[in-house]
Write an enzyme that holds these catalytic residues in place. Structure first.
Site, PDB file in Angstrom:
ATOM      1  N   SER A 216     -84.333  -8.197  59.811  1.00  0.00           N
ATOM      2  CA  SER A 216     -84.394  -8.654  58.420  1.00  0.00           C
ATOM      3  C   SER A 216     -83.282  -9.666  58.166  1.00  0.00           C
ATOM      4  CB  SER A 216     -84.242  -7.466  57.477  1.00  0.00           C
ATOM      5  OG  SER A 216     -85.379  -6.649  57.576  1.00  0.00           O
TER       6      SER A 216
ATOM      7  N   ARG B 231     -75.066  -2.301  54.593  1.00  0.00           N
ATOM      8  CA  ARG B 231     -74.948  -3.380  55.594  1.00  0.00           C
ATOM      9  C   ARG B 231     -73.571  -4.046  55.647  1.00  0.00           C
ATOM     10  NH1 ARG B 231     -78.186  -0.678  56.369  1.00  0.00           N
ATOM     11  NH2 ARG B 231     -80.418  -0.964  56.486  1.00  0.00           N
TER      12      ARG B 231
ATOM     13  N   GLU C 152     -78.357 -11.064  55.243  1.00  0.00           N
ATOM     14  CA  GLU C 152     -77.908  -9.931  56.058  1.00  0.00           C
ATOM     15  C   GLU C 152     -77.397 -10.457  57.408  1.00  0.00           C
ATOM     16  OE1 GLU C 152     -80.401  -6.437  56.134  1.00  0.00           O
ATOM     17  OE2 GLU C 152     -79.874  -6.042  58.215  1.00  0.00           O
TER      18      GLU C 152
HETATM   19  C1  LIG Z   1     -86.137  -6.432  65.807  1.00  0.00           C
HETATM   20  C2  LIG Z   1     -84.896  -6.097  65.025  1.00  0.00           C
HETATM   21  C3  LIG Z   1     -84.902  -5.020  64.159  1.00  0.00           C
HETATM   22  C4  LIG Z   1     -83.746  -4.685  63.440  1.00  0.00           C
HETATM   23  N1  LIG Z   1     -83.783  -3.611  62.591  1.00  0.00           N
HETATM   24  C5  LIG Z   1     -82.672  -3.276  61.909  1.00  0.00           C
HETATM   25  C6  LIG Z   1     -82.683  -2.143  61.026  1.00  0.00           C
HETATM   26  O1  LIG Z   1     -83.668  -1.427  60.890  1.00  0.00           O
HETATM   27  N2  LIG Z   1     -81.546  -1.852  60.346  1.00  0.00           N
HETATM   28  C7  LIG Z   1     -80.403  -2.605  60.488  1.00  0.00           C
HETATM   29  O2  LIG Z   1     -79.399  -2.279  59.846  1.00  0.00           O
HETATM   30  N3  LIG Z   1     -80.382  -3.682  61.307  1.00  0.00           N
HETATM   31  C8  LIG Z   1     -81.472  -4.034  62.016  1.00  0.00           C
HETATM   32  N4  LIG Z   1     -81.444  -5.124  62.848  1.00  0.00           N
HETATM   33  C9  LIG Z   1     -80.236  -5.960  62.934  1.00  0.00           C
HETATM   34  C10 LIG Z   1     -79.279  -5.622  64.111  1.00  0.00           C
HETATM   35  O3  LIG Z   1     -79.978  -5.025  65.160  1.00  0.00           O
HETATM   36  C11 LIG Z   1     -78.140  -4.710  63.675  1.00  0.00           C
HETATM   37  O4  LIG Z   1     -77.368  -5.313  62.666  1.00  0.00           O
HETATM   38  C12 LIG Z   1     -77.243  -4.358  64.873  1.00  0.00           C
HETATM   39  O5  LIG Z   1     -76.463  -3.266  64.536  1.00  0.00           O
HETATM   40  C13 LIG Z   1     -76.332  -5.506  65.298  1.00  0.00           C
HETATM   41  O6  LIG Z   1     -75.670  -5.115  66.492  1.00  0.00           O
HETATM   42  P1  LIG Z   1     -75.294  -6.192  67.600  1.00  0.00           P
HETATM   43  O7  LIG Z   1     -74.552  -5.514  68.680  1.00  0.00           O
HETATM   44  O8  LIG Z   1     -76.475  -6.967  67.993  1.00  0.00           O
HETATM   45  O9  LIG Z   1     -74.279  -7.097  66.757  1.00  0.00           O
HETATM   46  P2  LIG Z   1     -74.113  -8.688  66.816  1.00  0.00           P
HETATM   47  O10 LIG Z   1     -75.333  -9.338  66.264  1.00  0.00           O
HETATM   48  O11 LIG Z   1     -73.653  -9.111  68.151  1.00  0.00           O
HETATM   49  O12 LIG Z   1     -72.924  -8.863  65.777  1.00  0.00           O
HETATM   50  C14 LIG Z   1     -73.094  -8.545  64.403  1.00  0.00           C
HETATM   51  C15 LIG Z   1     -71.710  -8.610  63.732  1.00  0.00           C
HETATM   52  O13 LIG Z   1     -70.890  -7.565  64.266  1.00  0.00           O
HETATM   53  C16 LIG Z   1     -69.721  -8.113  64.865  1.00  0.00           C
HETATM   54  N5  LIG Z   1     -69.424  -7.289  66.035  1.00  0.00           N
HETATM   55  C17 LIG Z   1     -70.145  -7.123  67.164  1.00  0.00           C
HETATM   56  N6  LIG Z   1     -69.531  -6.268  67.998  1.00  0.00           N
HETATM   57  C18 LIG Z   1     -68.388  -5.873  67.377  1.00  0.00           C
HETATM   58  C19 LIG Z   1     -67.300  -4.999  67.724  1.00  0.00           C
HETATM   59  N7  LIG Z   1     -67.251  -4.361  68.908  1.00  0.00           N
HETATM   60  N8  LIG Z   1     -66.283  -4.847  66.832  1.00  0.00           N
HETATM   61  C20 LIG Z   1     -66.300  -5.486  65.636  1.00  0.00           C
HETATM   62  N9  LIG Z   1     -67.290  -6.329  65.258  1.00  0.00           N
HETATM   63  C21 LIG Z   1     -68.317  -6.516  66.119  1.00  0.00           C
HETATM   64  C22 LIG Z   1     -70.079  -9.557  65.226  1.00  0.00           C
HETATM   65  O14 LIG Z   1     -68.942 -10.385  65.311  1.00  0.00           O
HETATM   66  C23 LIG Z   1     -70.976  -9.923  64.045  1.00  0.00           C
HETATM   67  O15 LIG Z   1     -70.211 -10.264  62.918  1.00  0.00           O
HETATM   68  C24 LIG Z   1     -82.572  -5.476  63.578  1.00  0.00           C
HETATM   69  C25 LIG Z   1     -82.574  -6.572  64.458  1.00  0.00           C
HETATM   70  C26 LIG Z   1     -83.733  -6.884  65.184  1.00  0.00           C
HETATM   71  C27 LIG Z   1     -83.695  -8.040  66.137  1.00  0.00           C
END
Ligand SMILES: Cc1cc2nc3c(=O)[nH]c(=O)nc-3n(C[C@H](O)[C@H](O)[C@H](O)COP(=O)(O)OP(=O)(O)OC[C@H]3O[C@@H](n4cnc5c(N)ncnc54)[C@H](O)[C@@H]3O)c2cc1C
Length: 316
Positions: free
Chosen positions: A238, A189, A308
Site C-alpha cells: 500500500s 505505520r 506510507e
Molecule cells: C506485497 C506487499 C504487501 C505488503 N503488505 C503490508 C501490510 O499488510 N502491512 C504493512 O504494514 N506493510 C505492508 N507492506 C510494506 C512492507 O512490507 C513493510 O513496511 C515492511 O515491514 C518493510 O520492511 P523492509 O525490511 O522491507 O523495510 P525497508 O523497505 O527496507 O525499509 C523501510 C524503512 O525502515 C528502515 N529500516 C529498515 N531496516 C531497518 C533497521 N534494521 N533499523 C532501523 N530502520 C530500518 C528503512 O531505512 C526505511 O526507512 C507490504 C509490502 C508489499 C511489497
C-alpha cells in the site's frame, strides 16, 4: 534545476580515503556506486555511494563510529519492500544487515511463545515458525514481506501491528554505537524510534494458543492476500496510509484512478492503493503517479492522503 546543481546532487560524498577505509574493513562486502533497484521490491532506484553488508554487531559498531567521525549520511536498508529510491540514488552509505542479524531464536518460556529475532531476519520466516508454535495474533503479520528491522521501523501490520508483540528492542546509533535497549512508542505505520537508530534485534512474546488454529487462520489470510494483491508485478504494498475511518484504496478507486499510468508505473487494477512496476518504471514515474493520485483524491473528497512508502535519495 541547473546542470551544475544536479551534478552536485549526484556526486559521491565519499573520497578516496573513505573508500580505502571501507574496503579495508569490509573487502568485497562493500560495493561502491551500487544500484539499489535490485534490492527493492519495486525494482527501482539509482546507485548508493556505498552499499555495505554488515554481518556482526561489532562490525556495525565500527561502521557507525566511522560515519560519525566522517559525518557521512547513511541509512539502513531492510528488504526494500516499503521504499521508493530516487533515480539519482542515495548519497552516503546504505547499510544492509546479514550474518548474525538473520538469527531467529525461540526461548524456553512456558507461558508465552517467546522469540528473539535479528533485524534482518525474514518476517515471513518468523511468522511461519511462530505460527507452528501457536503464537496467537501472528496471523496479522502473515504475508507482509520484509525484515524484522524494517517492520519494526514501520510498525507494520494489519488489524494488529508488530509493536503489539514487542518485549524488547536493541539498537545501535552513531553516537551510542554499542547495542543497547530502547522502548519506542508504536503508532499506525510509524514509531518514535530515533531517526539515527538502526534496529539490531527484537524480542517478542505472543500468547500461547492451539498451533492448528493459528496456522489455519494464517493460511486463510495468505490466501486472501493472493486474491486481492497484484503480486505478479513488482510493487511496494500500500502506497498511502488509510485516513481515519476510511480506506485509501477505496478513495483512490472512487477517484477513478485504477489503471492510470505514468511511464512504466500503473495504479493496480486489482488493488487501487498499489502502484505496480509494469514496464521498467523509474522512480520519477512512480512519484508522478503518486502525486496525480493524491491531487485527484483531494479534489474529489477533500482528503489529503499521506504516504506510507518512504522516499529516499535524489529525485532530481
Ligand atoms: C506485497 C506487499 C504487501 C505488503 N503488505 C503490508 C501490510 O499488510 N502491512 C504493512 O504494514 N506493510 C505492508 N507492506 C510494506 C512492507 O512490507 C513493510 O513496511 C515492511 O515491514 C518493510 O520492511 P523492509 O525490511 O522491507 O523495510 P525497508 O523497505 O527496507 O525499509 C523501510 C524503512 O525502515 C528502515 N529500516 C529498515 N531496516 C531497518 C533497521 N534494521 N533499523 C532501523 N530502520 C530500518 C528503512 O531505512 C526505511 O526507512 C507490504 C509490502 C508489499 C511489497
Amino acid at each position: 534545476m541547473s546542470g551544475l546543481a544536479e551534478r552536485e546532487l549526484l556526486r559521491s560524498l565519499l573520497d578516496e580515503g573513505d573508500r580505502a577505509a571501507l574496503t579495508e574493513i569490509f573487502e568485497s562486502r562493500v560495493r561502491f556506486d551500487a544500484r539499489l533497484g535490485p534490492y527493492t521490491s519495486w525494482k527501482i532506484g539509482g546507485p548508493a555511494d556505498a552499499l555495505v553488508d554488515v554481518e556482526t554487531g561489532d562490525e556495525l559498531t565500527q561502521l557507525l563510529r566511522f560515519v560519525f567521525k566522517r559525518q557521512l549520511p547513511w541509512m539502513p536498508l531492510g528488504s526494500g519492500s516499503n521504499l521508493l529510491v530516487g533515480d539519482g540514488g542515495v548519497r552516503g552509505l546504505v547499510i544492509r544487515l546479514g550474518g548474525e542479524f538473520t538469527s531467529i531464536e525461540f526461548l524456553d518460556d512456558p507461558s508465552h511463545v517467546a522469540v528473539t529475532a535479528g533485524a534482518s531476519s525474514s518476517l515471513a520466516l518468523l511468522t511461519a515458525q511462530a505460527a507452528s508454535r501457536g503464537a496467537v495474533g501472528i496471523g496479522s503479520l502473515a504475508g507482509i514481506p520484509g525484515s524484522v528491522g524494517g517492520a519494526l521501523r514501520m510498525n507494520a501490520g494489519t488489524d494488529k501491528e508488530i509493536g503489539d508483540f514487542v518485549r524488547e528492542v536493541w539498537v545501535q546509533t552513531p553516537t551510542k554505537p554499542e547495542p543497547h535497549p530502547v522502548t519506542p512508542q508504536y503508532y499506525y505505520r510509524h514509531t518514535t524510534l530515533e531517526r539515527d537508530a538502526i534496529v539490531a534485534r527484537v524480542s517478542f512474546a505472543f500468547e500461547r494458543g492451539d498451533p492448528a488454529v493459528v496456522r489455519d487462520e494464517m493460511q486463510r489470510r495468505l490466501v486472501r492476500r493472493k486474491k486481492t494483491q497484484p503480486l505478479q508485478f513488482p510493487n511496494a504494498g500500500s502506497c498511502f496510509r488509510n485516513p481515519p475511518g476510511d480506506k485509501a484504496g477505496r478513495l483512490i478507486e472512487a477517484a477513478g484512478a485504477k489503471g492510470w499510468r505514468e511511464g512504466g508505473a500503473e495504479v493496480s487494477q486489482l488493488h487501487a492503493n498499489f502502484i505496480v512496476n509494469r514496464e521498467n518504471a523509474t522512480a520519477a514515474d512512480v512519484a508522478a503517479l503518486l502525486a496525480r493520485v493524491r491531487r485527484t483524491v483531494y479534489e474529489r473528497s477533500g482528503i489529503e492522503l499521506e504516504l506510507e512508502v518512504h522516499f529516499v535519495g535524489v529525485f532530481a
